[in-house]
Write a protein that holds these residues in place. Structure first.
Motif, short mmCIF file in Angstrom:
data_model
loop_
_atom_site.label_atom_id
_atom_site.label_comp_id
_atom_site.label_asym_id
_atom_site.label_seq_id
_atom_site.Cartn_x
_atom_site.Cartn_y
_atom_site.Cartn_z
N PHE A 1 -0.44 43.13 -26.59
CA PHE A 1 -1.45 42.18 -26.15
C PHE A 1 -0.71 40.99 -25.53
O PHE A 1 0.13 40.38 -26.20
N PRO A 2 -0.99 40.63 -24.29
CA PRO A 2 -0.29 39.48 -23.68
C PRO A 2 -0.52 38.20 -24.47
O PRO A 2 -1.64 37.91 -24.89
N VAL A 3 0.56 37.46 -24.72
CA VAL A 3 0.45 36.13 -25.32
C VAL A 3 0.15 35.15 -24.19
O VAL A 3 0.95 35.00 -23.26
N LEU A 4 -1.01 34.51 -24.26
CA LEU A 4 -1.53 33.79 -23.10
C LEU A 4 -0.68 32.57 -22.74
O LEU A 4 -0.40 32.32 -21.58
N TYR A 5 -0.28 31.78 -23.76
CA TYR A 5 0.46 30.55 -23.48
C TYR A 5 1.71 30.49 -24.34
O TYR A 5 1.71 30.93 -25.50
N SER A 6 2.75 29.92 -23.79
CA SER A 6 3.97 29.64 -24.56
C SER A 6 4.67 28.48 -23.90
O SER A 6 4.35 28.08 -22.77
N GLY A 7 5.66 27.92 -24.60
CA GLY A 7 6.44 26.84 -24.02
C GLY A 7 7.41 27.35 -22.98
O GLY A 7 7.51 28.57 -22.73
N SER A 8 8.17 26.44 -22.40
CA SER A 8 9.11 26.82 -21.35
C SER A 8 10.20 27.75 -21.87
O SER A 8 10.81 28.49 -21.10
N ASN A 9 10.39 27.74 -23.19
CA ASN A 9 11.39 28.62 -23.80
C ASN A 9 10.79 29.95 -24.26
O ASN A 9 11.46 30.74 -24.93
N GLY A 10 9.53 30.19 -23.94
CA GLY A 10 8.88 31.44 -24.33
C GLY A 10 8.41 31.47 -25.76
O GLY A 10 7.98 32.52 -26.25
N LEU A 11 8.44 30.33 -26.43
CA LEU A 11 8.04 30.25 -27.84
C LEU A 11 6.70 29.53 -27.97
O LEU A 11 6.32 28.72 -27.11
N VAL A 12 6.00 29.81 -29.05
CA VAL A 12 4.76 29.12 -29.37
C VAL A 12 5.01 28.14 -30.50
O VAL A 12 6.12 28.07 -31.04
N ALA A 13 3.98 27.39 -30.86
CA ALA A 13 4.09 26.48 -31.99
C ALA A 13 3.77 27.25 -33.27
O ALA A 13 4.46 28.19 -33.62
N HIS A 14 2.70 26.89 -33.94
CA HIS A 14 2.36 27.53 -35.22
C HIS A 14 1.23 28.53 -35.06
O HIS A 14 0.73 29.06 -36.05
N GLU A 15 0.80 28.76 -33.82
CA GLU A 15 -0.28 29.70 -33.54
C GLU A 15 -0.08 30.27 -32.14
O GLU A 15 0.62 29.68 -31.31
N CYS A 16 -0.66 31.42 -31.91
CA CYS A 16 -0.53 32.05 -30.61
C CYS A 16 -1.86 32.63 -30.18
O CYS A 16 -2.70 32.99 -31.02
N ILE A 17 -2.07 32.72 -28.87
CA ILE A 17 -3.32 33.24 -28.32
C ILE A 17 -3.04 34.57 -27.64
O ILE A 17 -2.20 34.65 -26.74
N LEU A 18 -3.73 35.61 -28.10
CA LEU A 18 -3.63 36.94 -27.48
C LEU A 18 -4.76 37.10 -26.48
O LEU A 18 -5.93 36.85 -26.78
N ASP A 19 -4.40 37.55 -25.28
CA ASP A 19 -5.37 37.69 -24.20
C ASP A 19 -5.92 39.11 -24.18
O ASP A 19 -5.21 40.06 -23.85
N LEU A 20 -7.19 39.27 -24.53
CA LEU A 20 -7.83 40.59 -24.53
C LEU A 20 -8.70 40.82 -23.30
O LEU A 20 -9.33 41.88 -23.17
N ARG A 21 -8.72 39.88 -22.38
CA ARG A 21 -9.59 40.02 -21.22
C ARG A 21 -9.24 41.23 -20.34
O ARG A 21 -10.15 41.92 -19.88
N SER B 1 19.17 30.64 -37.35
CA SER B 1 18.74 29.71 -38.40
C SER B 1 17.40 29.09 -38.05
O SER B 1 16.99 29.06 -36.88
N LEU B 2 16.74 28.57 -39.08
CA LEU B 2 15.48 27.85 -38.84
C LEU B 2 15.72 26.60 -38.01
O LEU B 2 14.89 26.23 -37.17
N GLU B 3 16.84 25.95 -38.24
CA GLU B 3 17.14 24.73 -37.49
C GLU B 3 17.26 25.04 -36.00
O GLU B 3 16.79 24.27 -35.15
N ALA B 4 17.89 26.17 -35.69
CA ALA B 4 18.04 26.54 -34.28
C ALA B 4 16.67 26.85 -33.67
O ALA B 4 16.39 26.46 -32.52
N LEU B 5 15.80 27.54 -34.41
CA LEU B 5 14.47 27.82 -33.90
C LEU B 5 13.70 26.52 -33.69
O LEU B 5 13.06 26.32 -32.63
#
Length: 954
Positions: free
Chosen positions: A793-813, A36-40
């Protein structure tokens, strides 16, 4: 058995605004492992701030009901015939511009043209604007617009301070003939910087040696026309620079400022077809000498070449210098007023030089006829020379004349108890002049003969100020004068661009979401569009109700106690927020508090704004996961506790993560005597889920052009209101037409008032539950993209639960190291797939920041993910040698139709170049130019041109 008909009028708007259907939502949740959205939401929002948002709002209304409600509000505004002037004038928006530009989503949903290959249409329109301004002001370099005339004057002041050779001076002279609102904003901007504003009558100046610069008004606010040549020479002899605030319509007939020695010309383009709108949004202009071009604030459109040597437009030089130079930036302005500048430019294209001069001559002649008739009636007209504005000495009858005028539904300018003002404009006609004569005539007095006066009246522009130079000789201003031609020109420009009406624009930190048609409809209603910002309060009761309700809505959404709607951009909201903090400290005797802590990940506007507010910036570190390093923050807060003014922090973080320590961070600042400014750029992840005013924020600005649905318009308009806790409320921006007179940050009391109905409609239709659901879907869409792309593409940052907020950063370096493919190559290759690129290299160089918003459907998200995965396969082909390291679809992107039709020498196929996915065959976007050469454009700076066809020989 009879069929039951559903007679309910349930609100359908929420489902119209939000992209994913119910089945799609469940499929995405399953992909992420939630039911559910509530759980997310529970997993994404830190425990420490859960429950801080309770949106006390009624259920959302249907589109029809909301439109009816706002129509009732609009009807409370009274539309009198207005002669107030003071920098704001009635104007006709030509119908083809109204329909094909202002009301056209191809124009109003476009983003700032950072990606020039997909922005050639609006860049050409902006280049037309720059050419218009340069021609009319007589100065060779003009920018692509600023926010309003008063803030442009403030930018001119700091511009003069930087460049003046009179380095020992901290005094700036401002003519008492400037518009009052301009003087107010100058005072606000000057005080934190230690600049002394000296207001006086320039005609009485004997010694100018004390000033580093000066601002003059041309024509004067009261209507007078002065010849400033000798005065400008005196300022120059004293090593001071001179800025002139000039009326664009008047400049079609008057000697331009550049020809009498001005160093800067600023002003408003409002009367070139842009509605009054109770004060905005309007495009300001700024032009200067060629020698000063690299110090000019704001955006600058220039001409470069693409990889085929074909001319192409682009943003030139320091277009994001506040992000690069941070606290050393010359301005915090992050955008322009592109949509309004484009309207003004097309107004000039449509009318052409002869048409503009005809409008100006008619306006001036009517004013001259009016003045001659008033004199015949015994009224004292103070001006001998004028363009369209008169000041009348009416003595003790002044107050009664205002009452009489309003009884006849006429508004005159209130100057003082003994005088009043009148300004005519392009909408004025003979009947208006005769009605004004009637107003001032005594009982039984015969009316002047209009026809006789018209036959005998002479120009009141002195011969020494009559313009001798030609205007707008460029072909673009001399071709599109029929409606058919203009309509096709606007269509041709729009077809060159990518906007939200064609495709997802997945820009992190910028929130390009649906601008619903029902939200946009009220903007062009006369009740909102035709009201002067300084009309008497009893005539703007609709606006008062609208702003009161909207302020309450925004307080509910943010958890703050009070809101100011005055700041007309996010950058100005930041500034107003820090000024409120500064004034609060000063009210408590804490003048020493001038340190602003700013994390290294912050938006570049934050340190630039802190510098403008007179604060010293101390940067705090971030940890390996992109979060604020709390121990470093604590150490620096303690170190500077005697001088700590504020912390500026973005939440969720600029790295796209809900930092779990936000409450602790706020407590550290408060414990050390500071205030917490929470940048509201990422509010789209929080509305209905958590509220900054409830978890430690003292002030936040909101980007209404992001979270709350005002369109970006190609880089503007914007609105950046601030919400504050109650202790900061007394320090919100004031205005000469508000109860608190000091502290104005822009020209009009409510800033860009005419686009506030957009946000009102959005919130009213969504209701509390709809707003919460929008935040949840924004988070769901972002995490779905992150999950689909993380193995590629590696997701550069996430929270402790492996989730992002409303945006995500892909690392192309890592890909740059393994293949030589850069983030720029990926961005340009996305154009071949029909996508605007995500945000490039911000906040981390070599990355892409993606924000899908809640308005994008799963089908569009998958289309974007498919494109990114296909691009990763192409990169892999480069890595393994299947594609050439230098001659491959990424390095050569984007591919044009002209290239496809020409000789093909690449080792990959035409099909791979332009149809990398089969789905593109049906709806292909063809970029009009190849990859643009940025270095060439800066080395060979050309910032004014007739049309791109004229540069075919470059």
């Amino acid at each position: 058995m009879t069929n039951q008909i559903n007679l309910s009028t349930d609100n359908e708007f929420i489902a119209r605004h939000i992209g994913p259907r119910q089945a799609d939502e469940q499929a995405m949740l399953t992909t992420l492992g939630f039911d559910s959205l509530e759980a997310l939401s529970a997993s994404v929002i830190p425990d420490s701030i859960k429950g801080t948002s309770v949106l006390d709002m009624p259920a959302g209304q249907s589109e029809a009901d909301a439109l009816a409600a706002i129509k009732a509000i609009a009807s409370q505004n009274q539309l009198f015939k207005t002669y107030i002037g003071q920098g704001y004038y009635n104007t006709h928006t030509p119908a083809p511009i109204l329909r094909n530009l202002l009301e056209n989503p191809a124009w109003y949903t476009a983003y700032t043209p950072y990606q020039p290959e997909i922005s050639q249409g609006r860049l050409e329109a902006l280049l037309n604007f720059q050419t218009l301004i340069s021609d009319l002001t007589g100065l060779p370099i003009a920018n692509a617009s600023l926010l309003d005339e008063a803030t442009a004057a403030a930018e001119a002041m700091t511009f003069c301070k930087r460049l003046s050779k009179n380095k020992g001076s901290h005094a700036f002279f401002a003519s008492s003939h400037c518009h009052p609102q301009t003087l107010d904003v100058l005072r606000t901007r000057a005080e934190p910087l230690g600049i002394e504003i000296v207001v006086g009558d320039e005609r009485k100046l004997t010694d100018v040696s004390a000033f580093f610069g000066a601002l003059l008004q041309y024509p004067a606010s009261n209507g007078d026309l002065f010849d400033y040549r000798e005065l400008v020479e005196r300022f120059h002899a004293a090593n001071a620079l001179v800025a002139v605030a000039a009326d664009l319509l008047a400049l079609t007939l008057l000697t331009p400022p550049g020809e009498f020695g001005a160093d800067v010309a600023i002003g408003s383009a409002q009367r070139f077809g842009v509605p009054l709108g109770f004060g905005g949004p309007h495009a300001a202009y700024f032009s200067t000498r060629d020698a000063f071009k690299r110090d000019m604030p704001g955006r600058l459109v220039g001409v470069s070449i693409d990889r085929f040597g074909k001319p192409a437009y682009r943003l030139a030089m320091q277009t994001r210098e506040q992000h690069i130079r941070r606290e050393k930036a010359t301005s915090n302005i992050c955008t322009a007023q592109v949509l309004l500048a484009n309207i003004a430019s097309m107004y000039a294209v449509y009318h052409g030089p002869q048409g503009l001069q005809q409008i100006a001559r008619r306006t001036h002649q009517l004013t001259a006829i009016l003045a001659k008739g008033l004199v015949a009636l015994g009224v004292t007209v103070e001006q001998e020379h004028f363009f369209d504005t008169l000041t009348l000495s009416t003595g003790s009858a002044t107050a009664a004349l205002h009452v009489k005028a309003r009884d006849q539904q006429l508004n005159l300018r209130e100057i003082d108890a003994q005088r009043l003002g009148l300004s005519l404009d392009e909408t004025s006609r003979q009947a208006d002049v005769e009605a004004l004569w009637q107003l001032f005539a005594s009982a039984g007095q015969a009316m002047p003969d209009f026809a006789a006066l018209a036959a005998s009246v002479e120009s009141r522009i002195p011969q020494t100020l009559v313009r001798g130079s030609a205007i707008l000789s460029h072909p673009v201003f001399n071709r599109y004068h029929s409606e058919t031609e203009l309509m096709r020109y606007l269509r041709r420009l729009a077809d060159k661009d990518l906007a939200l009406d064609r495709t997802m624009i997945p820009l992190g930190s910028c929130t390009m979401k649906l601008n619903a048609a029902s939200e946009m409809i009220p903007v062009t209603w006369a009740e909102f569009g035709n009201l002067h910002p300084f009309a008497p309060a009893e005539q703007s009761k609709g606006y008062q109700l609208l702003t009161d309700e909207l302020e309450a809505m925004l307080c509910a959404a943010t958890g703050y106690d009070a809101v100011s709607l005055q700041p007309n951009a996010g950058s100005q909201g930041e500034y107003a927020g820090l000024l409120a903090i500064r004034a609060y400290h000063q009210s408590r005797g804490d003048d020493r508090r001038d340190i602003c802590l700013i994390p290294s990940s912050a938006h570049g506007t934050n340190p630039a704004t802190a510098h403008m507010a007179g604060m010293r910036v101390v940067v705090t570190a971030c940890d390996a996961r992109g979060n604020v390093d709390i121990e470093d923050l604590r150490a620096k807060a303690i170190e500077h506790r005697e001088h700590l003014a504020a912390l500026m922090i973005t939440y969720p973080s600029t790295h796209g993560v809900f930092e779990e320590g936000i409450r602790e961070i706020c407590a550290i600042i408060h414990d050390n005597g500071g205030q917490v400014y929470i940048d509201g750029a990422n509010m789209n992840a929080m509305v209905g889920l958590c509220a900054p005013g409830k978890f430690g924020g003292d002030v936040s600005h909101l980007n209404l052009h992001k979270t709350f649905c005002i369109p970006h318009g190609g880089g503007g308009p914007g609105v950046g209101p601030i919400g504050v806790k109650s202790h900061l409320a007394p320090f919100l921006p004031g205005h000469g037409h508000m109860e608190r007179k000091e502290g104005a940050v822009c020209a009009a009391p409510f800033g860009s008032a005419s686009i506030l109905p957009i946000t009102w409609m959005y919130i009213r239709m969504m209701g509390g539950e709809g707003l919460k659901r929008a935040s949840q879907l924004a988070i769901l869409n972002a995490n779905y993209i992150a999950r689909r792309l993380e193995e590629h593409f590696p997701v550069l940052y996430s929270g402790s639960n492996g989730l992002v907020a409303h945006e995500c950063i892909l690392d192309l370096r890592p890909l740059k190291d393994s293949s030589g493919i850069s983030v720029d190559d990926v961005a340009k290759r996305l154009i071949d797939f029909g996508f605007h690129a995500p945000t490039m290299s911000f906040p981390v160089a070599g990355t892409l920041m993606i924000e899908p918003t809640e308005s994008e459907s799963k089908q569009e998200l998958d289309r974007f993910c498919d494109a990114m995965i296909c691009i990763r396969e192409e990169i892999r082909a480069v890595e393994n040698g299947t594609l050439d390291k230098d001659d491959n679809p990424l390095k050569n992107a984007p591919h044009t139709a002209a290239e496809l039709a020409g000789e093909w020498a690449h080792p990959y196929s035409r099909e791979q170049a332009v149809f990398p996915l089969a789905s593109l065959v049906e709806g292909k976007y063809w970029p009009p130019v190849g990859r643009v050469d940025n270095v060439f454009g800066d080395r060979n700076l050309v910032c004014a041109c007739p049309s791109i066809e004229s540069y075919q020989d470059v």
